[in-house]
Design an enzyme around this catalytic site. Structure first.
Site, PDB file in Angstrom:
ATOM      1  N   HIS A 122       0.901  -1.280   0.047  1.00  0.00           N
ATOM      2  CA  HIS A 122       0.070   0.081  -0.077  1.00  0.00           C
ATOM      3  C   HIS A 122       0.807   1.215   0.075  1.00  0.00           C
ATOM      4  CE1 HIS A 122       0.789   0.743   4.068  1.00  0.00           C
ATOM      5  NE2 HIS A 122       0.899  -0.381   4.529  1.00  0.00           N
ATOM      6  N   ASP A 123       0.424   2.355  -0.732  1.00  0.00           N
ATOM      7  CA  ASP A 123       0.966   3.690  -0.775  1.00  0.00           C
ATOM      8  C   ASP A 123       2.255   3.606  -1.255  1.00  0.00           C
ATOM      9  OD1 ASP A 123      -0.818   5.466   0.927  1.00  0.00           O
ATOM     10  OD2 ASP A 123      -0.631   3.534   2.077  1.00  0.00           O
ATOM     11  N   GLY A 140       5.188  -1.037   2.758  1.00  0.00           N
ATOM     12  CA  GLY A 140       4.272   0.368   2.581  1.00  0.00           C
ATOM     13  C   GLY A 140       5.154   1.499   2.299  1.00  0.00           C
TER      14      GLY A 140
END
Length: 287
Positions: A122-123, A140
């Protein structure tokens, strides 16, 4: 006119948006509100999760899942998105997760190759023309700049950055930022010089590479404190590709990968004139 080819076993949500000339293979799933641009091709068993946006001419191979939920204990019901640019190749069993917070996106740019079994958490923000090879694990909030090359089995800690045209050797464990243009050795996870071959292949001139070498020596060989290193980089390399060293390193929050110190080599000269074989070997340090 180009038309879409959707296998009878594929499941495509009624509110998914498909461009022209899209191919969706057997047992693939395109969830609600996903968007696929013109010329995208999904092979067998691909899953494009809810709200994912793909640009044009992306190829996603068997078993890949793009847009899965973040692997994070704080991931709630309202999570962010995943935006993928144009002309990317995503190979078998790759996973790319959506951003943790609503209103944020995991980003994959254009013309990237993500190889078998790689994971992008994520991200993460991935630039253009990168190569992320088999079994790479990006945690992340990682930034990977344009044309970086990450070899097989590399693990990168969360919140780190990989600079443009850096090349990371296989099985590295990256625990600090990787500066642009450098090589990281797979055995030691340390910097071992500039990625000269990669620089030449990407059209950098000899004078530009020489400037990068000079900047490299300031970073790793000058013995200066970090603040002094940044001051010299800013003053001595104000323009051209070498200027990106200052831009990148001035943003370091978790340090940068250090240089591997080459050990003094031992040599074993042979003295065939000796009759005693035990005296034929003499170990000395190289001068």
């Amino acid at each position: 006119m180009p038309h879409n080819q959707i296998h009878p076993t594929a499941v495509v949500a009624s509110d998914a948006v498909l461009g022209r000339d899209v191919h969706i293979g057997a047992y693939s799933v395109v969830e609600s509100k996903a968007r696929l641009g013109d010329g995208c091709r999904l092979e067998c068993r691909v899953v494009v999760k809810e709200g994912v946006v793909l640009g044009s001419k992306n190829e996603i191979h068997d078993g890949a899942v793009v847009g899965g939920r973040p692997q994070h204990l704080k991931a709630g019901d309202r999570i962010g998105g995943l935006r993928i640019g144009d002309a990317n190749t995503i190979r078998e069993n790759v996973t790319i997760h959506r951003a943790l917070q609503e209103g944020q996106d995991t980003l994959l740019g254009d013309h990237n190759l993500v190889m078998v079994n790689a994971h992008v958490a994520h991200d993460c923000h991935i630039g253009d023309h990168t190569i992320i090879t088999n079994n790479v694990m990006l945690a992340g909030h990682i930034l990977v700049e344009d044309r970086a090359y990450i070899s097989g089995g590399v693990g990168v800690h969360q919140f780190l950055r990989v600079g443009r045209l850096a090349m990371i050797g296989g099985m590295c464990h990256i625990k600090a930022d990787v500066p642009p243009y450098v090589l990281v050795d797979g055995d030691t996870s340390k910097v071992v010089g500039l990625n000269v071959i990669g620089l030449r292949r990407n059209g950098f001139t000899s004078p530009q590479i020489n400037e990068m070498k000079a900047a490299y020596r300031v970073i790793y060989r000058s013995g200066l404190r970090w603040e002094q290193v940044l001051q010299r980089l800013e003053a001595e390399f104000p323009s051209g590709p070498a200027a990106h060293f200052f831009t990148f390193l001035s943003g370091c929050q978790r340090g940068c990968v250090q240089e591997r110190r080459t050990p003094r080599h031992a040599v074993i000269p042979i003295k065939p004139e000796s009759d005693d074989p035990t005296r034929n070997l003499r170990i000395r340090k190289a001068s």
